[in-house]
Design an enzyme around this catalytic site. Structure first.
Site, PDB file in Angstrom:
ATOM      1  N   ASP A 303       0.925  -1.348   0.052  1.00 37.71           N
ATOM      2  CA  ASP A 303      -0.009   0.044  -0.066  1.00 37.71           C
ATOM      3  C   ASP A 303       0.676   1.276   0.012  1.00 37.71           C
ATOM      4  O   ASP A 303       1.768   1.507   0.757  1.00 37.71           O
ATOM      5  CB  ASP A 303      -0.725   0.062   1.225  1.00 37.71           C
ATOM      6  CG  ASP A 303      -1.513  -1.024   1.520  1.00 37.71           C
ATOM      7  OD1 ASP A 303      -1.511  -2.061   0.576  1.00 37.71           O
ATOM      8  OD2 ASP A 303      -2.308  -1.287   2.531  1.00 37.71           O
ATOM      9  N   GLN A 319       4.305   0.874   2.277  1.00 37.62           N
ATOM     10  CA  GLN A 319       4.500  -0.734   2.989  1.00 37.62           C
ATOM     11  C   GLN A 319       5.444  -0.905   2.378  1.00 37.62           C
ATOM     12  O   GLN A 319       5.525  -1.320   1.269  1.00 37.62           O
ATOM     13  CB  GLN A 319       3.089  -1.356   2.776  1.00 37.62           C
ATOM     14  CG  GLN A 319       1.991  -0.837   3.684  1.00 37.62           C
ATOM     15  CD  GLN A 319       2.005  -1.054   5.179  1.00 37.62           C
ATOM     16  OE1 GLN A 319       1.787  -2.027   5.753  1.00 37.62           O
ATOM     17  NE2 GLN A 319       2.749  -0.073   5.885  1.00 37.62           N
ATOM     18  N   SER A 362      -0.600   0.266   7.297  1.00 38.21           N
ATOM     19  CA  SER A 362      -0.869   1.350   6.613  1.00 38.21           C
ATOM     20  C   SER A 362      -1.504   2.258   7.439  1.00 38.21           C
ATOM     21  O   SER A 362      -2.100   2.135   8.245  1.00 38.21           O
ATOM     22  CB  SER A 362      -1.905   0.814   5.356  1.00 38.21           C
ATOM     23  OG  SER A 362      -1.062   0.232   4.419  1.00 38.21           O
ATOM     24  N   ARG A 417      -7.723  -1.046  11.392  1.00 39.58           N
ATOM     25  CA  ARG A 417      -6.399  -0.728  10.934  1.00 39.58           C
ATOM     26  C   ARG A 417      -6.464   0.579   9.942  1.00 39.58           C
ATOM     27  O   ARG A 417      -7.734   0.591   9.201  1.00 39.58           O
ATOM     28  CB  ARG A 417      -5.620  -1.848  10.220  1.00 39.58           C
ATOM     29  CG  ARG A 417      -6.115  -2.633   9.044  1.00 39.58           C
ATOM     30  CD  ARG A 417      -5.343  -4.032   8.913  1.00 39.58           C
ATOM     31  NE  ARG A 417      -5.993  -4.786   7.853  1.00 39.58           N
ATOM     32  CZ  ARG A 417      -6.974  -5.816   7.825  1.00 39.58           C
ATOM     33  NH1 ARG A 417      -7.303  -5.964   9.228  1.00 39.58           N
ATOM     34  NH2 ARG A 417      -7.326  -6.459   6.993  1.00 39.58           N
ATOM     35  N   GLU A 481     -10.704  -2.180   4.665  1.00 41.11           N
ATOM     36  CA  GLU A 481      -9.152  -1.775   4.484  1.00 41.11           C
ATOM     37  C   GLU A 481      -9.077  -0.317   3.605  1.00 41.11           C
ATOM     38  O   GLU A 481      -9.798  -0.161   2.717  1.00 41.11           O
ATOM     39  CB  GLU A 481      -8.471  -2.801   3.469  1.00 41.11           C
ATOM     40  CG  GLU A 481      -8.271  -4.062   4.561  1.00 41.11           C
ATOM     41  CD  GLU A 481      -7.135  -4.935   3.774  1.00 41.11           C
ATOM     42  OE1 GLU A 481      -6.415  -5.781   4.573  1.00 41.11           O
ATOM     43  OE2 GLU A 481      -7.057  -5.122   2.458  1.00 41.11           O
TER      44      GLU A 481
END
Length: 724
Positions: A303, A319, A362, A417, A481
Site C-alpha cells: 500500500d 508499505q 498502513s 487498521r 481496508e
C-alpha cells in the site's frame, strides 16, 4: 643442476626442522573451565529472582512447553516455570575471565534485552545473546553459541540470564557454559554477531530469495535496538540474489552490534558496513524495471501510505519489506518528488518492533498547519496501525527527515487498521471545539477500517480537535481496508460538491458528510478502477484543489524489487447519463516526459486493414479516438500489448465502457512491466501487467468485422525518470 638440487634439499630440511621446533615450542592448550552445567537440583551459588526460573534447573521440558532439545545432561536453566507470563533473572557468582572464549547453549525467545543472557563487567553489559524465536512456530532446540572474551581476560564478570518478556516466546533456555581457548565449531547455521564503529552509510546484507523468512537480524546502536527483521541471509556470495541495506547515517560515530541467527559464517561475513550497495549501479536499468513509474530500489511494496503535500514537496510513504521479496516486516518506506514525476527514495522512516510494538501497517499523513496538537506549526503528522497496539502517531518537525513516536500511543484502540486523517473545515455544532480548532471553526476526522460485533466490516469515523484525543462518531457498514474520505466538486463547480468514501477494493460511494456521519446518496457502490489495483490513497493538502491518487498495482517482478505503484492520476466527479460518477485521468505532468511525438491522420478503418504508426520506443503514452461504425471490435496494438474494444458488449478489455455518441477515446500508458488503459477521459482506469524491455517499432489500430473511423492516433515517446 645437481648442486642446486642439493641446496634445495638442505633448505627444505632446515625449514622442516624450524617448523617442527616452532610447533614443539607452542604451549599446550589450557583445559576448558566449566562455569555451569545446571546438573544439580538447585542453582547453587547462582541467584534466581522472580518466578521464571523456579527454585532449580528444569528436567528438560516443562508443563505446557514444546519439546526442549539440544541441552547437555539431564537439566538446564529454563525460564518457562510459570509459562511465558512469568519473569525473573538468574545471576552467576563473580567469575574471572581466564580463557579466550565463553561458549554456551541457548534457545527460546529471541527478544533482545528481554529473553537473553548477558555478560556483565563493572555492572555494564558488554556482551549479550538471545534465543532464536519471536514468532509463532519455531523450535525449543538449544543451539551452540560463543563470545570472544579475550579482551576481558583477567577481569571479573558475572553472567545474568534474563526473562522480562510476557508474550509469545517470553522465556529463555541456557545450558553448559564453558570457558575455553578453543574457538568452538558452530553449526553451519548458527547465531553470530559482530561489532563495529559506524563510519559508513549502509549496512549491506546478502539476501537469498526464499518464500518464507527463516532467520532474523538485529542491529543495536550503543546497546539500543534500532532494527529487527526476519529474513534469509544468503549462505555465500554464490547464493546471493541481491543485497538489502539499512541506512545508518544518523548513527555515525556510534558503536553498532549486529546479531543474526540461522546464518553461515561465510554468509555473515558478507553482512558489512559499506558506502555503496553491491549491484546498485544496475538499479533502474533492469529490463523489467518501469521507467516512468516509481519503484523502490529493493524489496517488497504494497500500500501507498502517508501521501501528503508539504512545503513544496510530495511525500509518498509506502508499505515496505526492505529485506525480502515477499510481504512481511512492514516498514514505512519513503520517497519524495517536486513534480510527481521524478522521485527520490529516502531512508525508511517507521520501523517494526523497534519503533512500533508490532509492524507498521498502513495509514495516512496530514499537515497540522495551525499547531492544533502542540508540536509546532506546519508539523507533518503520520497516522498508522501499530499491530502491537492500535492506531498510532509519529510526527516530523523537519519536513519528513526524521519522525518522533508519540509517547501516548495508541490514540485509538479497536479491532481494525489503516487510519486516514483529514481536516474538516466546516465546523459542527455537535462537536465541542477548543484551542486552535475552535478559532479555525473545524476539526479533525479519522476514517479507519473497523471490525465491530454489530456493524461487522465497516468504515468507522472519529473526530478530534488536537489529533491526540479521538471520539467515536459513526460507522458505515460494508467497507474493508484502507478506507478514506474526501470532498470533490461536481463538474468543476465548487459550489456543488459531494463527499466520497473510497476503499481498498477501488469501489466508492458518493454522498454527504456532516463532520460525523457519511450518508450515501445511492445504493451500493460504484467503480472506476479495474484490474490488480488495490489499497490506493490520495495526497492530503494538495495544491490547486487537485485530488491526486496512487494505488498499489499487484503486479509481480523478478527482483530485486517486487510489486508496483500506479502512475499518479487526478480524480474528478462528473455528471453522466448514469448519474454522478468518478473519473480518473493520468496527471497532466506526464506531458513533460515527451521526447518525440507521432501522429496518424484521421481516416476510415476498413475491416482488417490496420493503420500503422511507426515509433522508436517501448515507453509510450498513446491517445486514440474512433467512431465504432459497423465494426464488431476495434483492436489497438502497442508493443507487447493488445487493447480491444468490443462494440457489441461495449467493453474495453472486458471492462464495461459505453460509447459516447458512437465514439470511444482511449489513452494507454505503456511502461516496462506495466500497462494502464484509460477509457473515455477516465470513466474507467484499467491497470495490468506489461512486457519487459522490448524494441518498440509501431503502434497500429484496426477495425474487425466491419468498418470504423479513426479520429485521432497520437503516440508520444517518453523519457525515463531515472536518467540523470
Amino acid at each position: 643442476m645437481k648442486a642446486f638440487t642439493a641446496t634445495l634439499c638442505v633448505c627444505v630440511l632446515i625449514t622442516s626442522v624450524m617448523v617442527a621446533q616452532r610447533v614443539d615450542a607452542q604451549p599446550p592448550a589450557r583445559p576448558d573451565l566449566l562455569v555451569a552445567d545446571f546438573e544439580e537440583a538447585d542453582y547453587g551459588a547462582w541467584k534466581a529472582e522472580g518466578d521464571a526460573f523456579g527454585t532449580g534447573p528444569a528436567n528438560g521440558t516443562l508443563k505446557g512447553q514444546m519439546q526442549v532439545s539440544g541441552f547437555r545432561g539431564d537439566r538446564l536453566a529454563n525460564s518457562f516455570h510459570q509459562g511465558d507470563r512469568s519473569t525473573g533473572t538468574l545471576t552467576s557468582p563473580p567469575i574471572t575471565i581466564e580463557r579466550r572464549y565463553l561458549t554456551f547453549l541457548i534457545g527460546g525467545g529471541g527478544h533482545a534485552g528481554k529473553t537473553c543472557m548477558n555478560l556483565q563487567i563493572g555492572g555494564k553489559t558488554v556482551l549479550t545473546a538471545t534465543g532464536t524465536n519471536t514468532r509463532p512456530g519455531g523450535s525449543e532446540a538449544l543451539q551452540p553459541a560463543s563470545w570472544d572474551v579475550g579482551e576481558y581476560e583477567g577481569q571479573t564478570a558475572t553472567i545474568q540470564v534474563v526473562d522480562s518478556a510476557t508474550g509469545g516466546w517470553g522465556h529463555i533456555n541456557v545450558d553448559h557454559i564453558v570457558q575455553s581457548d578453543t574457538k568452538p565449531r558452530l553449526p553451519d547455521f548458527a547465531a553470530r554477531e559482530k561489532t563495529f564503529t559506524i563510519d559508513h552509510r549502509y549496512l549491506v546484507i546478502p539476501i537469498e530469495n526464499k518464500p518464507k523468512a527463516q532467520g532474523q537480524i538485529q542491529v543495536f546502536v550503543d546497546d539500543q535496538e534500532v532494527r529487527r527483521y526476519a529474513l534469509n541471509i544468503a549462505t555465500s556470495a554464490e547464493t546471493t540474489d541481491w543485497y538489502a541495506f539499512f541506512t545508518l547515517d544518523a548513527y555515525r560515530g556510534q558503536t553498532a552490534r549486529v546479531v543474526a541467527n540461522k546464518v553461515t559464517e561465510e554468509g555473515f561475513a558478507l553482512v558489512r558496513p559499506s558506502d555503496r550497495v553491491p549491484g546498485e549501479e544496475d538499479s533502474y536499468h533492469e529490463p523489467h524495471r518501469p521507467q516512468f513509474h516509481f519503484t523502490q530500489k529493493v524489496g517488497w511494496n504494497n500500500d501507498p501510505n502517508g501521501m501528503v503535500y508539504h512545503d513544496g514537496t510530495w511525500h509518498l510513504f509506502f508499505q515496505h519489506n526492505p529485506v525480502a521479496l515477499p510481504w512481511g516486516n512492514m516498514t514505512w518506506g519513503h520517497a519524495t518528488s517536486k513534480d510527481l514525476l521524478h522521485w527520490q527514495q529516502h531512508p525508511n522512516k517507521l520501523f517494526p518492533k523497534t519503533m512500533a510494538q508490532g509492524d507498521c501497517f498502513s495509514g495516512g499523513a496530514t499537515v497540522d498547519k495551525h499547531d492544533t496538537a502542540g508540536w509546532g506549526e506546519n508539523t507533518l503528522v503520520a497516522f498508522l496501525t501499530d499491530t502491537g497496539a492500535g492506531e498510532s502517531i509519529a510526527y516530523s518537525q523537519d519536513g519528513g527527515k526524521t519522525f518522533t513516536w508519540y509517547e501516548d500511543n495508541p490514540v485509538v484502540e479497536h479491532k481494525g487498521r489503516d487510519p486516514k486523517v483529514i481536516w474538516y473545515a466546516y465546523g459542527d455544532a455537535d462537536t465541542p471545539l477548543n484551542g486552535a480548532a475552535k478559532k479555525l471553526g473545524g476539526h479533525w476526522v479519522m476514517v479507519v477500517y473497523d471490525e465491530h460485533p454489530e456493524y461487522k466490516r465497516n468504515a468507522a469515523f472519529y473526530t478530534s480537535t488536537d489529533l491526540k484525543d479521538w471520539t467515536e462518531q459513526s460507522h458505515l457498514p460494508g467497507y474493508y481496508e484502507c478506507t478514506e474520505l474526501f470532498e470533490l466538486p461536481v463538474d468543476d463547480q465548487h459550489h456543488n460538491t459531494r463527499w466520497v468514501v473510497f476503499a481498498a477494493d477501488a469501489k466508492y460511494a458518493i454522498g454527504t458528510f456532516d463532520g460525523r456521519v457519511f450518508t450515501p446518496e445511492h445504493e451500493g457502490k460504484h467503480q472506476v478502477h479495474w484490474g490488480p489495483y488495490y489499497a490506493s490513497q490520495t495526497f492530503d493538502n494538495a495544491p490547486d484543489g487537485r485530488k491526486i491518487q496512487m494505488g498499489w498495482l499487484r503486479v509481480s517482478s523478478p527482483g530485486p524489487y517486487n510489486q508496483h505503484f500506479s502512475f499518479p492520476h487526478r480524480l474528478t466527479l462528473r455528471t453522466t447519463e448514469d448519474g454522478i460518477r468518478m473519473f480518473a485521468q493520468p496527471i497532466r505532468e506526464i506531458e513533460q516526459l515527451r521526447v518525440k511525438s507521432h501522429r496518424a491522420k484521421p481516416q476510415p478503418m476498413i475491416g482488417g486493414q490496420p493503420v500503422r504508426l511507426p515509433v522508436e520506443s517501448d515507453l509510450l503514452d498513446v491517445r486514440v479516438s474512433f467512431e465504432v461504425g459497423s465494426a464488431k471490435t476495434v483492436k489497438l496494438e502497442i508493443p507487447g500489448r493488445a487493447i480491444t474494444y468490443d462494440a457489441k458488449a461495449q467493453t474495453l478489455n472486458d471492462v464495461p465502457l459505453k460509447t459516447i455518441n458512437g465514439r470511444v477515446d482511449i489513452q494507454v500508458l505503456a511502461d516496462r512491466s506495466l500497462t494502464e488503459i484509460i477509457g473515455n477521459d477516465g470513466r474507467v482506469f484499467v491497470s495490468g501487467s506489461g512486457p519487459a524491455k522490448i524494441g518498440g517499432t509501431e503502434v497500429s489500430i484496426s477495425a474487425i468485422g466491419g468498418n470504423a473511423k479513426l479520429l485521432r492516433l497520437d503516440a508520444h515517446e517518453l523519457k525515463s525518470i531515472w536518467n540523470k
